[in-house]
Design an enzyme around this catalytic site. Sequence first.
Site, PDB file in Angstrom:
ATOM      1  N   LYS A  21       0.842  -1.206   0.000  1.00  0.00           N
ATOM      2  CA  LYS A  21       0.000   0.000   0.000  1.00  0.00           C
ATOM      3  C   LYS A  21       0.873   1.251   0.000  1.00  0.00           C
ATOM      4  O   LYS A  21       0.657   2.179  -0.774  1.00  0.00           O
ATOM      5  CB  LYS A  21      -0.885   0.003   1.243  1.00  0.00           C
ATOM      6  N   ASN A  22       1.913   1.243   0.847  1.00  0.00           N
ATOM      7  CA  ASN A  22       2.696   2.473   1.022  1.00  0.00           C
ATOM      8  C   ASN A  22       3.700   2.712  -0.097  1.00  0.00           C
ATOM      9  O   ASN A  22       4.397   3.725  -0.097  1.00  0.00           O
ATOM     10  CB  ASN A  22       3.370   2.484   2.397  1.00  0.00           C
TER      11      ASN A  22
ATOM     12  N   CYS B  35      -5.354  12.108  12.372  1.00  0.00           N
ATOM     13  CA  CYS B  35      -6.055  10.863  12.025  1.00  0.00           C
ATOM     14  C   CYS B  35      -6.051  10.001  13.286  1.00  0.00           C
ATOM     15  O   CYS B  35      -5.740  10.435  14.371  1.00  0.00           O
ATOM     16  CB  CYS B  35      -5.337  10.162  10.881  1.00  0.00           C
TER      17      CYS B  35
ATOM     18  N   ARG C 188      -1.105  14.694  12.248  1.00  0.00           N
ATOM     19  CA  ARG C 188      -0.255  14.328  11.105  1.00  0.00           C
ATOM     20  C   ARG C 188       0.311  15.614  10.505  1.00  0.00           C
ATOM     21  O   ARG C 188      -0.155  16.095   9.491  1.00  0.00           O
ATOM     22  CB  ARG C 188      -1.053  13.548  10.058  1.00  0.00           C
TER      23      ARG C 188
ATOM     24  N   ASP D 108       4.437   0.477  12.038  1.00  0.00           N
ATOM     25  CA  ASP D 108       3.238  -0.179  11.517  1.00  0.00           C
ATOM     26  C   ASP D 108       3.129  -1.635  11.951  1.00  0.00           C
ATOM     27  O   ASP D 108       2.068  -2.238  11.804  1.00  0.00           O
ATOM     28  CB  ASP D 108       3.216  -0.116   9.976  1.00  0.00           C
TER      29      ASP D 108
ATOM     30  N   ARG E 282      -8.615  -0.504   4.483  1.00  0.00           N
ATOM     31  CA  ARG E 282      -7.744   0.522   3.893  1.00  0.00           C
ATOM     32  C   ARG E 282      -6.405  -0.083   3.462  1.00  0.00           C
ATOM     33  O   ARG E 282      -5.751   0.399   2.549  1.00  0.00           O
ATOM     34  CB  ARG E 282      -7.474   1.642   4.899  1.00  0.00           C
TER      35      ARG E 282
HETATM   36  C1  EPZ Z   1       4.167   6.823   6.254  1.00  0.00           C
HETATM   37  O1  EPZ Z   1       3.377   7.846   6.842  1.00  0.00           O
HETATM   38  C2  EPZ Z   1       3.255   5.609   6.147  1.00  0.00           C
HETATM   39  N1  EPZ Z   1       2.102   5.927   5.301  1.00  0.00           N
HETATM   40  C3  EPZ Z   1       2.771   5.208   7.541  1.00  0.00           C
HETATM   41  O2  EPZ Z   1       2.008   4.022   7.392  1.00  0.00           O
HETATM   42  C4  EPZ Z   1       3.988   4.899   8.413  1.00  0.00           C
HETATM   43  O3  EPZ Z   1       3.556   4.596   9.714  1.00  0.00           O
HETATM   44  C5  EPZ Z   1       4.912   6.120   8.438  1.00  0.00           C
HETATM   45  O4  EPZ Z   1       5.291   6.489   7.084  1.00  0.00           O
HETATM   46  C6  EPZ Z   1       6.194   5.857   9.233  1.00  0.00           C
HETATM   47  O5  EPZ Z   1       6.869   4.784   8.672  1.00  0.00           O
HETATM   48  C7  EPZ Z   1       2.261   5.931   3.953  1.00  0.00           C
HETATM   49  O6  EPZ Z   1       3.343   5.704   3.440  1.00  0.00           O
HETATM   50  C8  EPZ Z   1       1.034   6.210   3.134  1.00  0.00           C
HETATM   51  P1  EPZ Z   1       6.222  10.149   8.366  1.00  0.00           P
HETATM   52  P2  EPZ Z   1       3.939   9.367   6.895  1.00  0.00           P
HETATM   53  O7  EPZ Z   1       6.096  11.426   7.636  1.00  0.00           O
HETATM   54  O8  EPZ Z   1       4.674   9.671   5.643  1.00  0.00           O
HETATM   55  C9  EPZ Z   1       6.331  13.338  11.845  1.00  0.00           C
HETATM   56  C10 EPZ Z   1       0.153   2.608   7.674  1.00  0.00           C
HETATM   57  O9  EPZ Z   1      -0.289   2.040   8.681  1.00  0.00           O
HETATM   58  N2  EPZ Z   1       6.221  14.352  10.787  1.00  0.00           N
HETATM   59  O10 EPZ Z   1       7.427   9.294   8.139  1.00  0.00           O
HETATM   60  O11 EPZ Z   1       2.810  10.251   7.279  1.00  0.00           O
HETATM   61  C11 EPZ Z   1       5.047  12.536  12.006  1.00  0.00           C
HETATM   62  O12 EPZ Z   1       4.132  13.196  12.850  1.00  0.00           O
HETATM   63  C12 EPZ Z   1       0.603   4.055   7.746  1.00  0.00           C
HETATM   64  O13 EPZ Z   1       0.312   2.058   6.543  1.00  0.00           O
HETATM   65  C13 EPZ Z   1       6.329  15.695  11.122  1.00  0.00           C
HETATM   66  O14 EPZ Z   1       6.488  16.053  12.289  1.00  0.00           O
HETATM   67  O15 EPZ Z   1       4.942   9.250   8.110  1.00  0.00           O
HETATM   68  C14 EPZ Z   1       5.525  11.242  12.596  1.00  0.00           C
HETATM   69  O16 EPZ Z   1       5.670  11.412  13.996  1.00  0.00           O
HETATM   70  C15 EPZ Z   1       0.346   4.655   9.111  1.00  0.00           C
HETATM   71  N3  EPZ Z   1       6.233  16.627  10.136  1.00  0.00           N
HETATM   72  C16 EPZ Z   1       6.927  11.071  11.994  1.00  0.00           C
HETATM   73  O17 EPZ Z   1       7.296  12.360  11.471  1.00  0.00           O
HETATM   74  C17 EPZ Z   1       6.040  16.289   8.817  1.00  0.00           C
HETATM   75  O18 EPZ Z   1       5.982  17.191   7.944  1.00  0.00           O
HETATM   76  C18 EPZ Z   1       6.986  10.051  10.856  1.00  0.00           C
HETATM   77  O19 EPZ Z   1       6.033  10.458   9.921  1.00  0.00           O
HETATM   78  C19 EPZ Z   1       5.929  14.917   8.507  1.00  0.00           C
HETATM   79  C20 EPZ Z   1       6.028  13.964   9.495  1.00  0.00           C
END
Ligand code: EPZ
Length: 418
Positions: free
Chosen positions: A22-23, A116, A121, A305, A397
């Site tokens: 998915k990701n 979410c 997020r 995850d 999802r």
């Molecule tokens: C991706 O989300 C995945 N989703 C998530 O999978 C996964 O848990 C996550 O990466 C971490 O591996 C998809 O790829 C669609 P991040 P993403 O930006 O990109 C903080 C699932 O279950 N952050 O790496 O949103 C954020 O709050 C989903 O399949 C900021 O602070 O994750 C988090 O604490 C859930 N500012 C951390 O970074 C930003 O601008 C990691 O988030 C962006 C992120």
Amino acid sequence: MSIILVEGGRPLKGELTVQGAKNSVLPILAATLLSGDTCRIRRCPRLRDVETTMEILRYLGCRVWWEGEDLLVDTATVTRWDIPDGLMRKMRSSVIFLGAILARCGQAELSYPGGCELGPRPIDLHLQALRQLGAEIQEEGGALQCRAETMRGTHILLSLPSVGATENAILAACGADGVTVISNAAREPEICDLQDFLVACGAAVQGAGSSTITVEGRRRLHGCTHAVIADRIVAATYLCAAAGTGGDICLKDVEPAHLSTVTAALSQAGCRITWDENSLRLQSSGALRSVSPVRTSPYPGFPTDAQAVLMAALLRGSGTTVFVENMFESRYRHVPELRRMGADIRCEGKVAVVCAVEKLHAAQVHATDLRGGAALIVAALQAQGITQVGQLHHIQRGYAHITADLLQLGAGIRQEDT
Ligand code: EPZ
């Protein structure tokens, strides 16, 4: 409304091919906008989030259709550059369209993805990267108005190795003049898959998998055929399910290296794990031991995850396991539901302490989020009696056919429409 009924106590046995990731597929579908051509995405999982992405692409003026397991996207025509709030709210990760729309159209309008089930997020790192490339972004009343007539390559240093921000920076940089270097980039396998897709379209992207990614922008791109990598979290889910019930399963067409931290934990818990270049076998007695503290962190650390499904596998057996969830603020919402089944788990902020119990019992439970919902099924497969799992839309999802997959492995599971 549908529910899943699980009759626990059966060991899982057999072979299974794991769905596409998915990701991976979500950013790759956004990236098709850069090709202005037809792309064939092989092994595309049929998920709610993929359906939402198809809706967004059609809204933008593209043609999208299935041919068996392949999803075809023709982005020759793009007539809009906005994503309506209703579509944004259906999928938080629709923010991954921002960079692609900016690179294709020079402007973009979408609403803030908002929080979410996992907590806030934020997208500050996404916006900071795009501004460094020259985009002008107005944030007003939850809406983002972005303009980027010309973007110029630059050096982007991410303060956090954010997966989404890395993806948005790569896609926007493909539309920028000159070379962009992204430092402290996320190293997840899905980033490598996105790079492979873009290179197949004629883009000049290199370094994915490392912390430094280089993009040479403004290349003339074209369509391609690309097979998505296996979903490492779905694979981890089924390994945890078999670990908890006991049994002997073999997952085909997976990349073992992508889930090495999960298999290391399951080995420590007492499972026997063997693998070759594209399959993984797990044998388990079902009575698991506790493992060293599980701290979630960016790849190649333990994936956030997989936290919930590993927790579910360790609920029965011996010992105490400590989990530390470092990635998201609210990622223990599955714990109260697991407690209904007799789990002994105590949470305090980032920390969850799991004391293994002798047995779990069936209950009526509700999925609270995607991976938390999958964890309820992993636990129900071990519980005595028939567990009812509701709120399946969360699970749908990310899992294309979790009931059929587990049935194929001998689980007592069925879906009912109530
Ligand atoms: C991706 O989300 C995945 N989703 C998530 O999978 C996964 O848990 C996550 O990466 C971490 O591996 C998809 O790829 C669609 P991040 P993403 O930006 O990109 C903080 C699932 O279950 N952050 O790496 O949103 C954020 O709050 C989903 O399949 C900021 O602070 O994750 C988090 O604490 C859930 N500012 C951390 O970074 C930003 O601008 C990691 O988030 C962006 C992120």
